[in-house]
Scaffold this active site. Structure first.
Site, PDB file in Angstrom:
ATOM      1  N   SER A   1      11.880  11.824   6.928  1.00  0.00           N
ATOM      2  CA  SER A   1      10.439  11.690   6.696  1.00  0.00           C
ATOM      3  C   SER A   1      10.195  10.991   5.361  1.00  0.00           C
ATOM      4  O   SER A   1      10.723  11.402   4.323  1.00  0.00           O
ATOM      5  CB  SER A   1       9.801  13.083   6.682  1.00  0.00           C
ATOM      6  OG  SER A   1       8.600  13.074   5.951  1.00  0.00           O
ATOM      7  N   VAL A   2       9.380   9.951   5.418  1.00  0.00           N
ATOM      8  CA  VAL A   2       9.059   9.214   4.188  1.00  0.00           C
ATOM      9  C   VAL A   2       8.288  10.123   3.233  1.00  0.00           C
ATOM     10  O   VAL A   2       8.647  10.280   2.061  1.00  0.00           O
ATOM     11  CB  VAL A   2       8.227   7.947   4.524  1.00  0.00           C
ATOM     12  CG1 VAL A   2       7.717   7.277   3.268  1.00  0.00           C
ATOM     13  CG2 VAL A   2       9.059   6.972   5.352  1.00  0.00           C
TER      14      VAL A   2
ATOM     15  N   LYS B   1      14.740  16.167   9.663  1.00  0.00           N
ATOM     16  CA  LYS B   1      14.239  14.918  10.255  1.00  0.00           C
ATOM     17  C   LYS B   1      13.979  13.961   9.095  1.00  0.00           C
ATOM     18  O   LYS B   1      13.611  14.409   8.009  1.00  0.00           O
ATOM     19  CB  LYS B   1      12.937  15.253  10.979  1.00  0.00           C
ATOM     20  CG  LYS B   1      12.404  14.167  11.823  1.00  0.00           C
ATOM     21  CD  LYS B   1      11.269  14.687  12.691  1.00  0.00           C
ATOM     22  CE  LYS B   1      10.822  13.555  13.597  1.00  0.00           C
ATOM     23  NZ  LYS B   1       9.700  13.915  14.414  1.00  0.00           N
TER      24      LYS B   1
ATOM     25  N   ARG C   1       1.797  14.859  12.978  1.00  0.00           N
ATOM     26  CA  ARG C   1       2.204  14.649  11.588  1.00  0.00           C
ATOM     27  C   ARG C   1       2.220  15.953  10.776  1.00  0.00           C
ATOM     28  O   ARG C   1       1.405  16.144   9.870  1.00  0.00           O
ATOM     29  CB  ARG C   1       1.311  13.593  10.930  1.00  0.00           C
ATOM     30  CG  ARG C   1       1.341  12.285  11.679  1.00  0.00           C
ATOM     31  CD  ARG C   1       0.493  11.231  11.053  1.00  0.00           C
ATOM     32  NE  ARG C   1       1.212  10.441  10.081  1.00  0.00           N
ATOM     33  CZ  ARG C   1       0.706   9.374   9.480  1.00  0.00           C
ATOM     34  NH1 ARG C   1      -0.507   8.993   9.718  1.00  0.00           N
ATOM     35  NH2 ARG C   1       1.406   8.692   8.620  1.00  0.00           N
TER      36      ARG C   1
ATOM     37  N   ILE D   1       9.054   7.180  16.320  1.00  0.00           N
ATOM     38  CA  ILE D   1       8.667   7.934  15.114  1.00  0.00           C
ATOM     39  C   ILE D   1       7.480   8.852  15.385  1.00  0.00           C
ATOM     40  O   ILE D   1       7.499  10.020  15.017  1.00  0.00           O
ATOM     41  CB  ILE D   1       8.336   6.975  13.935  1.00  0.00           C
ATOM     42  CG1 ILE D   1       9.474   5.980  13.693  1.00  0.00           C
ATOM     43  CG2 ILE D   1       7.997   7.753  12.670  1.00  0.00           C
ATOM     44  CD1 ILE D   1      10.766   6.574  13.176  1.00  0.00           C
TER      45      ILE D   1
ATOM     46  N   ASP E   1       5.386   0.784  11.777  1.00  0.00           N
ATOM     47  CA  ASP E   1       4.178   0.110  11.289  1.00  0.00           C
ATOM     48  C   ASP E   1       4.050  -1.335  11.784  1.00  0.00           C
ATOM     49  O   ASP E   1       3.049  -1.994  11.497  1.00  0.00           O
ATOM     50  CB  ASP E   1       4.159   0.122   9.752  1.00  0.00           C
ATOM     51  CG  ASP E   1       3.609   1.428   9.208  1.00  0.00           C
ATOM     52  OD1 ASP E   1       3.140   2.252   9.997  1.00  0.00           O
ATOM     53  OD2 ASP E   1       3.650   1.613   7.977  1.00  0.00           O
TER      54      ASP E   1
ATOM     55  N   LYS F   1       0.842  -1.212   0.000  1.00  0.00           N
ATOM     56  CA  LYS F   1       0.000   0.000   0.000  1.00  0.00           C
ATOM     57  C   LYS F   1       0.869   1.251   0.000  1.00  0.00           C
ATOM     58  O   LYS F   1       0.661   2.169  -0.779  1.00  0.00           O
ATOM     59  CB  LYS F   1      -0.901   0.007   1.242  1.00  0.00           C
ATOM     60  CG  LYS F   1      -1.595   1.323   1.474  1.00  0.00           C
ATOM     61  CD  LYS F   1      -2.452   1.319   2.709  1.00  0.00           C
ATOM     62  CE  LYS F   1      -1.748   1.702   3.973  1.00  0.00           C
ATOM     63  NZ  LYS F   1      -1.466   3.137   4.116  1.00  0.00           N
ATOM     64  N   ASN F   2       1.870   1.252   0.888  1.00  0.00           N
ATOM     65  CA  ASN F   2       2.671   2.468   1.037  1.00  0.00           C
ATOM     66  C   ASN F   2       3.595   2.730  -0.147  1.00  0.00           C
ATOM     67  O   ASN F   2       4.131   3.826  -0.285  1.00  0.00           O
ATOM     68  CB  ASN F   2       3.480   2.417   2.339  1.00  0.00           C
ATOM     69  CG  ASN F   2       2.588   2.573   3.554  1.00  0.00           C
ATOM     70  OD1 ASN F   2       1.422   2.938   3.420  1.00  0.00           O
ATOM     71  ND2 ASN F   2       3.115   2.290   4.728  1.00  0.00           N
TER      72      ASN F   2
ATOM     73  N   ARG G   1      -8.512  -0.399   5.073  1.00  0.00           N
ATOM     74  CA  ARG G   1      -7.623   0.597   4.454  1.00  0.00           C
ATOM     75  C   ARG G   1      -6.257   0.004   4.163  1.00  0.00           C
ATOM     76  O   ARG G   1      -5.541   0.494   3.291  1.00  0.00           O
ATOM     77  CB  ARG G   1      -7.419   1.790   5.406  1.00  0.00           C
ATOM     78  CG  ARG G   1      -8.583   2.719   5.499  1.00  0.00           C
ATOM     79  CD  ARG G   1      -8.212   3.879   6.397  1.00  0.00           C
ATOM     80  NE  ARG G   1      -6.992   4.507   5.919  1.00  0.00           N
ATOM     81  CZ  ARG G   1      -6.145   5.201   6.680  1.00  0.00           C
ATOM     82  NH1 ARG G   1      -6.378   5.348   7.955  1.00  0.00           N
ATOM     83  NH2 ARG G   1      -5.062   5.731   6.163  1.00  0.00           N
TER      84      ARG G   1
ATOM     85  N   ARG H   1      -4.168  11.134   4.421  1.00  0.00           N
ATOM     86  CA  ARG H   1      -3.066  12.069   4.626  1.00  0.00           C
ATOM     87  C   ARG H   1      -2.029  12.005   3.527  1.00  0.00           C
ATOM     88  O   ARG H   1      -1.383  12.997   3.224  1.00  0.00           O
ATOM     89  CB  ARG H   1      -2.390  11.779   5.967  1.00  0.00           C
ATOM     90  CG  ARG H   1      -3.175  12.174   7.168  1.00  0.00           C
ATOM     91  CD  ARG H   1      -2.283  12.068   8.375  1.00  0.00           C
ATOM     92  NE  ARG H   1      -0.990  12.660   8.093  1.00  0.00           N
ATOM     93  CZ  ARG H   1      -0.684  13.925   8.292  1.00  0.00           C
ATOM     94  NH1 ARG H   1      -1.546  14.734   8.817  1.00  0.00           N
ATOM     95  NH2 ARG H   1       0.515  14.375   7.990  1.00  0.00           N
TER      96      ARG H   1
ATOM     97  N   CYS I   1      -3.667  13.304  13.109  1.00  0.00           N
ATOM     98  CA  CYS I   1      -4.461  12.075  13.038  1.00  0.00           C
ATOM     99  C   CYS I   1      -4.227  11.301  14.320  1.00  0.00           C
ATOM    100  O   CYS I   1      -3.479  11.747  15.186  1.00  0.00           O
ATOM    101  CB  CYS I   1      -4.092  11.262  11.808  1.00  0.00           C
ATOM    102  SG  CYS I   1      -2.471  10.563  11.910  1.00  0.00           S
TER     103      CYS I   1
END
Ligand code: UD1
Length: 418
Positions: free
Chosen positions: A164-165, A162, A121, A328, A306, A22-23, A398, A92, A116
Site C-alpha cells: 500500500s502506497v 498488502k 480503500r 489494485i 492510475d 500530485k501524489n 484535482r 483521502r 470512495c
C-alpha cells in the site's frame, strides 16, 4: 458546476510542460509536520487537492502558504489536534497525517476517510502498524482517536500484508522519529514514495531502501529542508495515451522517463515512437496504433492503476480485442458506462475489461467520476466525432494542472464553461 466542451476528432500536436507530481507533493507537504524550521517545496502543482491540503494544514495551525507552485512552510507546529470530517471526506490522502502527527504530538484524532468511487480503500494496514508502534487507537463517532503510550513511538519490525502506497508513507514517516531501528517489509516503492524518502533524508531522517524493505533509524528531530518535487508520471502518461489514441505527435518537457519505464515499454509494443530531445524532453508519436493482448495493473514497477482508464480509452478504435485487468482496486471501472455513451464496445468480466473494436465514436454528454477516469473521457472526446460535454470537471482539476490550456495548446478544440 464547471464543465468542458470538446469538439472532435482532433489529433494532439504540440508541446506540453509536465507539472510536478500530485501524489508526491501531498505526502511531502504532510510530512513537514514532522520537522522543525521552515522550507520551500518547489514544483508543487496548483491543483484543487494541493490547495485543499494547504487549508487542512492551516486549519491545524501550521503557518504555510502556496504561491506559484511553491509551498512554503514558515512553522510546521500544530495547535489543533483534530482533522475534521469536512476535510478528510474530501481528500483521502489526509489519513497519511496520522503517522507523522502522532510521532511528534501525543494525541490526535482524524475522521475515518470512508470508501470512495474506486473502492473501499481500508486503513487497516495503517492502523495495525501504528498499534505495534505503541499508539492507543479507538474508533468513536466516525473518528480514529490516537494517543501515544510512551514518550516516543517504538521502532517496529513489520511486514505489510498488502503493498500500500498510503500505509508505507504513513508508517515510514512515523518511524523517522521513533525510538530505535524500524524494518518495514513489503513496502510500496512507487517513485512518489522514493521522493518522500529523499525529502525526509534531506531533513535529517536515516532511511535505507533495499528492494521492498525500508530500514529507518529513528532520530530525535528533523529539520525542514528545501525540496523540488518530481515530475508527474501519471500526467505525462495520460498525455502520451491521448497522443497515441489520436495518432498525434507531442513533445513533453520536464519528464522523468525512468518513472514510466514499464508503461512506455507497453506503449512501444502498441506502436509508440519515442525520441529524446534533451535529458528531460521527449517527442512521442504514433501513426499506427495496435491492440494489446492483455495487461494487468500492478504496484510499481508494474503497470499503474492510475493509467488504466486512459489506456482503455486509447484502445477504443483499435482493430483487435484488448484485455485490461484491474488488480489494485475492486471497483475501478466507473468510467466504463461513461465510455459506452460514446459508442464504445466494452465488456466487463469480473475485474477484466475487454475492449472490442468500435468503428465510430460519437461525442456525448458524460460525467467525470474520479481523477483518472475523467481523463479517459477527454481521450474518448478527442477521438470521437462531434461535441462532447464533460460535466463535474472538478475531478480533473484535482489532478491535472491547467489541463484545458495544455490541450488547447496542442490543437484540441476545448472550452471550459461555468
Ligand atoms: C493507490 C495506488 C497508487 C495510486 C493511488 C491513487 C498502488 C499500490 N497504489 O494508492 O499508485 O496513485 O491509489 O489512485 O497501486 N488497502 C487496504 N488497507 C489499507 C490500505 C490499502 O486494504 O490499510 C488496499 C486498498 O483498498 C487497495 C490497495 O490496498 O486495494 C492499495 O491501496 P493503497 O496503495 O494504499 O492506495 P493508495 O495509497 O490510495
Amino acid at each position: 458546476m464547471q464543465k468542458v466542451i470538446i469538439e472532435g476528432p482532433t489529433s494532439l500536436k504540440g508541446e506540453i510542460n509536465i507539472s510536478g507530481s500530485k501524489n508526491a507533493s501531498l505526502p511531502i507537504m504532510i510530512s513537514t509536520v514532522l520537522a522543525k524550521g521552515s522550507c520551500l517545496i518547489g514544483n508543487v502543482p496548483n491543483l484543487r487537492d494541493t490547495r485543499f491540503l494547504v487549508s487542512i494544514l492551516q486549519d491545524l495551525g501550521c503557518k504555510v502558504d502556496f504561491q506559484k507552485n511553491v509551498f512554503a512552510v514558515h512553522s510546521s507546529s500544530i495547535s489543533k489536534k483534530s482533522a475534521d470530517y469536512e476535510y478528510v471526506r474530501q481528500m483521502r490522502a489526509s489519513i497519511v497525517l496520522l503517522g507523522p502527527v502522532i510521532a511528534r504530538y501525543k494525541k490526535f484524532k482524524i475522521a475515518l476517510p470512508g470508501g470512495c468511487s474506486i473502492g473501499t480503500r481500508g486503513i487497516d494496514l495503517h492502523l495495525e502498524a501504528l498499534k505495534k508502534m505503541g499508539v492507543k487507537l479507538s474508533i468513536r463517532n466516525g473518528y480514529v482517536h490516537a494517543e501515544r503510550r510512551n514518550e516516543k513511538l517504538s521502532a517496529i519490525k513489520h511486514s505489510f500484508s498488502k503493498i500500500s502506497v498510503g500505509a508505507t508513507q504513513n508508517i515510514l514517516m512515523a518511524s523517522t522519529l521513533a525510538k530505535g531501528k524500524s524494518v518495514l517489509k513489503n513496502c510500496a516503492i512507487e517513485p512518489e514514495v522514493i521522493d518522500l524518502i529523499k525529502f525526509l533524508t534531506e531533513c535529517g531522517a536515516k532511511i535505507k531502501v533495499k528492494d521492498r524493505t525500508l530500514t529507518i533509524q529513528g532520530v530525535d528531530e528533523l529539520n525542514l529542508h528545501n525540496h523540488e518535487v518530481i515530475p508527474d508520471r501519471v500526467e505525462a502518461g495520460s498525455y502520451i495515451l491521448a497522443t497515441m489514441a489520436s495518432k498525434g505527435k507531442i513533445t513533453l518537457n520536464n519528464i522523468n522517463i525512468d518513472d514510466l519505464a514499464f508503461p512506455l515499454e507497453v506503449y512501444q509494443s502498441m506502436g509508440l515512437k519515442i525520441k529524446q530531445l534533451n535529458p528531460s524532453s521527449y517527442e512521442f508519436s504514433c501513426s499506427n496504433l495496435k491492440s494489446l493482448k492483455k495487461i494487468k495493473t500492478k504496484e510499481f514497477p508494474g503497470y499503474p492503476t492510475d493509467l488504466q482508464a486512459q489506456l482503455i480509452a486509447s484502445l477504443l478504435k483499435v482493430g483487435q480485442k484488448s484485455k485490461i485487468t484491474e488488480n489494485i482496486f475492486e471497483n475501478r471501472f466507473i468510467h466504463i458506462p461513461e465510455l459506452r455513451r460514446f459508442g464504445a464496445q466494452l465488456d466487463i468480466d469480473g475485474n477484466t475489461v475487454v475492449v472490442n473494436k468500435t468503428n465510430d465514436l460519437f461525442g456525448a454528454e458524460v460525467m467525470a467520476t474520479d481523477i483518472r477516469a475523467s481523463f479517459s473521457l477527454i481521450i474518448a472526446a478527442i477521438i470521437s466525432k462531434g461535441t462532447t460535454t464533460i460535466n463535474r470537471i472538478y475531478h480533473l482539476d484535482r489532478g491535472y494542472e491547467d489541463f484545458d490550456l495544455k490541450l488547447k495548446k496542442c490543437g484540441v478544440n476545448i472550452k471550459r464553461k461555468k
